[in-house]
Scaffold this motif. Structure first.
Motif, PDB file in Angstrom:
ATOM      1  N   VAL A   1       2.581  46.492  13.220  1.00 33.96           N
ATOM      2  CA  VAL A   1       1.499  47.470  13.125  1.00 33.96           C
ATOM      3  C   VAL A   1       0.832  47.362  11.756  1.00 33.96           C
ATOM      4  CG1 VAL A   1       0.983  49.939  13.030  1.00 33.96           C
ATOM      5  CG2 VAL A   1       2.557  49.061  14.751  1.00 33.96           C
ATOM      6  N   ASP A   2       1.645  47.251  10.716  1.00 33.94           N
ATOM      7  CA  ASP A   2       1.102  47.183   9.363  1.00 33.94           C
ATOM      8  C   ASP A   2       2.133  46.579   8.422  1.00 33.94           C
ATOM      9  OD1 ASP A   2      -0.701  47.498   7.284  1.00 33.94           O
ATOM     10  OD2 ASP A   2      -0.954  49.647   7.574  1.00 33.94           O
ATOM     11  N   PHE A   3       1.673  46.168   7.272  1.00 36.32           N
ATOM     12  CA  PHE A   3       2.493  45.611   6.201  1.00 36.32           C
ATOM     13  C   PHE A   3       2.124  46.376   4.949  1.00 36.32           C
ATOM     14  CE2 PHE A   3       3.281  42.712   2.700  1.00 36.32           C
ATOM     15  CZ  PHE A   3       4.502  42.133   3.031  1.00 36.32           C
ATOM     16  N   LEU A   4       3.019  47.245   4.496  1.00 36.25           N
ATOM     17  CA  LEU A   4       2.740  48.086   3.334  1.00 36.25           C
ATOM     18  C   LEU A   4       3.655  47.687   2.189  1.00 36.25           C
ATOM     19  CD1 LEU A   4       2.519  51.542   5.133  1.00 36.25           C
ATOM     20  CD2 LEU A   4       0.628  50.048   4.457  1.00 36.25           C
ATOM     21  N   GLU A   5       3.057  47.494   1.031  1.00 36.59           N
ATOM     22  CA  GLU A   5       3.815  47.119  -0.150  1.00 36.59           C
ATOM     23  C   GLU A   5       4.017  48.350  -1.031  1.00 36.59           C
ATOM     24  OE1 GLU A   5       3.881  43.225  -3.047  1.00 36.59           O
ATOM     25  OE2 GLU A   5       2.017  43.812  -2.093  1.00 36.59           O
ATOM     26  N   LYS A   6       5.244  48.496  -1.537  1.00 32.46           N
ATOM     27  CA  LYS A   6       5.560  49.624  -2.407  1.00 32.46           C
ATOM     28  C   LYS A   6       4.926  49.415  -3.760  1.00 32.46           C
ATOM     29  CE  LYS A   6      10.084  50.230  -0.291  1.00 32.46           C
ATOM     30  NZ  LYS A   6      11.523  50.129  -0.550  1.00 32.46           N
ATOM     31  N   PRO A   7       4.463  50.427  -4.417  1.00 29.48           N
ATOM     32  CA  PRO A   7       4.338  51.793  -3.894  1.00 29.48           C
ATOM     33  C   PRO A   7       3.131  51.875  -2.956  1.00 29.48           C
ATOM     34  CG  PRO A   7       3.438  51.697  -6.103  1.00 29.48           C
ATOM     35  CD  PRO A   7       3.986  50.322  -5.787  1.00 29.48           C
ATOM     36  N   PHE A   8       3.295  52.605  -1.874  1.00 28.84           N
ATOM     37  CA  PHE A   8       2.218  52.737  -0.902  1.00 28.84           C
ATOM     38  C   PHE A   8       1.736  54.182  -0.877  1.00 28.84           C
ATOM     39  CE2 PHE A   8       6.329  52.949   1.176  1.00 28.84           C
ATOM     40  CZ  PHE A   8       6.275  54.193   1.792  1.00 28.84           C
TER      41      PHE A   8
ATOM     42  N   LYS B   1       0.814  57.641   0.781  1.00 31.36           N
ATOM     43  CA  LYS B   1       1.325  58.442   1.888  1.00 31.36           C
ATOM     44  C   LYS B   1       0.360  58.402   3.075  1.00 31.36           C
ATOM     45  CE  LYS B   1       2.646  63.243   2.841  1.00 31.36           C
ATOM     46  NZ  LYS B   1       2.805  64.566   2.226  1.00 31.36           N
ATOM     47  N   THR B   2      -0.938  58.461   2.784  1.00 29.55           N
ATOM     48  CA  THR B   2      -1.926  58.448   3.866  1.00 29.55           C
ATOM     49  C   THR B   2      -1.917  57.114   4.613  1.00 29.55           C
ATOM     50  OG1 THR B   2      -3.653  57.801   2.300  1.00 29.55           O
ATOM     51  CG2 THR B   2      -3.454  60.144   2.805  1.00 29.55           C
ATOM     52  N   ALA B   3      -1.646  56.021   3.919  1.00 26.03           N
ATOM     53  CA  ALA B   3      -1.581  54.705   4.566  1.00 26.03           C
ATOM     54  C   ALA B   3      -0.397  54.652   5.530  1.00 26.03           C
ATOM     55  CB  ALA B   3      -1.475  53.599   3.529  1.00 26.03           C
ATOM     56  N   LEU B   4       0.744  55.173   5.097  1.00 28.92           N
ATOM     57  CA  LEU B   4       1.918  55.194   5.962  1.00 28.92           C
ATOM     58  C   LEU B   4       1.679  56.081   7.182  1.00 28.92           C
ATOM     59  CD1 LEU B   4       4.800  54.431   6.670  1.00 28.92           C
ATOM     60  CD2 LEU B   4       5.582  56.285   5.157  1.00 28.92           C
ATOM     61  N   LEU B   5       1.102  57.254   6.964  1.00 24.34           N
ATOM     62  CA  LEU B   5       0.824  58.151   8.082  1.00 24.34           C
ATOM     63  C   LEU B   5      -0.165  57.532   9.065  1.00 24.34           C
ATOM     64  CD1 LEU B   5       0.699  61.579   6.219  1.00 24.34           C
ATOM     65  CD2 LEU B   5       2.494  60.722   7.744  1.00 24.34           C
ATOM     66  N   ALA B   6      -1.158  56.821   8.562  1.00 23.20           N
ATOM     67  CA  ALA B   6      -2.122  56.145   9.437  1.00 23.20           C
ATOM     68  C   ALA B   6      -1.418  55.060  10.257  1.00 23.20           C
ATOM     69  CB  ALA B   6      -3.255  55.544   8.613  1.00 23.20           C
ATOM     70  N   SER B   7      -0.528  54.317   9.632  1.00 24.10           N
ATOM     71  CA  SER B   7       0.216  53.273  10.341  1.00 24.10           C
ATOM     72  C   SER B   7       1.112  53.874  11.417  1.00 24.10           C
ATOM     73  CB  SER B   7       1.065  52.457   9.361  1.00 24.10           C
ATOM     74  OG  SER B   7       0.238  51.773   8.459  1.00 24.10           O
ATOM     75  N   ILE B   8       1.734  54.976  11.103  1.00 32.86           N
ATOM     76  CA  ILE B   8       2.577  55.661  12.089  1.00 32.86           C
ATOM     77  C   ILE B   8       1.723  56.127  13.272  1.00 32.86           C
ATOM     78  CG2 ILE B   8       3.995  57.719  12.504  1.00 32.86           C
ATOM     79  CD1 ILE B   8       5.044  57.321   9.588  1.00 32.86           C
ATOM     80  N   GLY B   9       0.522  56.608  12.983  1.00 32.40           N
ATOM     81  CA  GLY B   9      -0.396  57.009  14.052  1.00 32.40           C
ATOM     82  C   GLY B   9      -0.743  55.839  14.960  1.00 32.40           C
ATOM     83  N   VAL B  10      -1.000  54.683  14.374  1.00 34.94           N
ATOM     84  CA  VAL B  10      -1.303  53.485  15.161  1.00 34.94           C
ATOM     85  C   VAL B  10      -0.084  53.095  15.994  1.00 34.94           C
ATOM     86  CG1 VAL B  10      -1.829  51.012  15.028  1.00 34.94           C
ATOM     87  CG2 VAL B  10      -3.053  52.633  13.573  1.00 34.94           C
ATOM     88  N   ALA B  11       1.099  53.193  15.409  1.00 32.78           N
ATOM     89  CA  ALA B  11       2.324  52.853  16.138  1.00 32.78           C
ATOM     90  C   ALA B  11       2.495  53.760  17.349  1.00 32.78           C
ATOM     91  CB  ALA B  11       3.539  52.961  15.212  1.00 32.78           C
ATOM     92  N   PHE B  12       2.273  55.060  17.179  1.00 35.49           N
ATOM     93  CA  PHE B  12       2.390  55.974  18.310  1.00 35.49           C
ATOM     94  C   PHE B  12       1.330  55.688  19.363  1.00 35.49           C
ATOM     95  CE2 PHE B  12       5.164  58.682  15.683  1.00 35.49           C
ATOM     96  CZ  PHE B  12       6.143  58.959  16.629  1.00 35.49           C
ATOM     97  N   SER B  13       0.135  55.294  18.943  1.00 34.40           N
ATOM     98  CA  SER B  13      -0.912  54.924  19.903  1.00 34.40           C
ATOM     99  C   SER B  13      -0.486  53.713  20.719  1.00 34.40           C
ATOM    100  CB  SER B  13      -2.223  54.608  19.185  1.00 34.40           C
ATOM    101  OG  SER B  13      -2.744  55.762  18.590  1.00 34.40           O
ATOM    102  N   ARG B  14       0.135  52.747  20.050  1.00 39.95           N
ATOM    103  CA  ARG B  14       0.621  51.566  20.777  1.00 39.95           C
ATOM    104  C   ARG B  14       1.692  51.967  21.788  1.00 39.95           C
ATOM    105  NH1 ARG B  14       1.222  46.381  16.708  1.00 39.95           N
ATOM    106  NH2 ARG B  14      -0.928  46.374  15.975  1.00 39.95           N
TER     107      ARG B  14
END
Length: 75
Positions: free
Chosen positions: A32-39, A41-54
């Motif tokens: 879904v996404d590749f996030l590099e630390k530090p990331f 919070k909004t980027a992680l939440l957006a990725s989680i939203g995409v994951a749930f959509s999938r």
């Protein structure tokens, strides 16, 4: 690869040691996404939203396929 092992859950990669090559590989593999630390919070939440959509899309597709199999079996 996870898909080859039957893992169908969406994957978000979080890393502290990423590079472009790894990011490209995981995205091509279907992450879904590749996030590099530090990331952010909004980027992680957006990725989680995409994951749930999938997941929702996958569930709907599985339901439609099951219904089609039932219709074919009834015919």
């Amino acid at each position: 690869m996870l898909a080859e092992r039957g893992v169908t859950m969406p994957v978000i990669v979080l890393t502290g040691h990423g590079d472009v090559g790894i990011a490209v590989r995981v995205m091509k593999a279907g992450a879904v996404d590749f996030l590099e630390k530090p990331f952010e919070k909004t980027a992680l939440l957006a990725s989680i939203g995409v994951a749930f959509s999938r997941l929702d899309n996958s569930d709907a597709r599985s339901l439609r396929e099951a219904e089609a199999r039932v219709r074919v079996a009834v015919l």
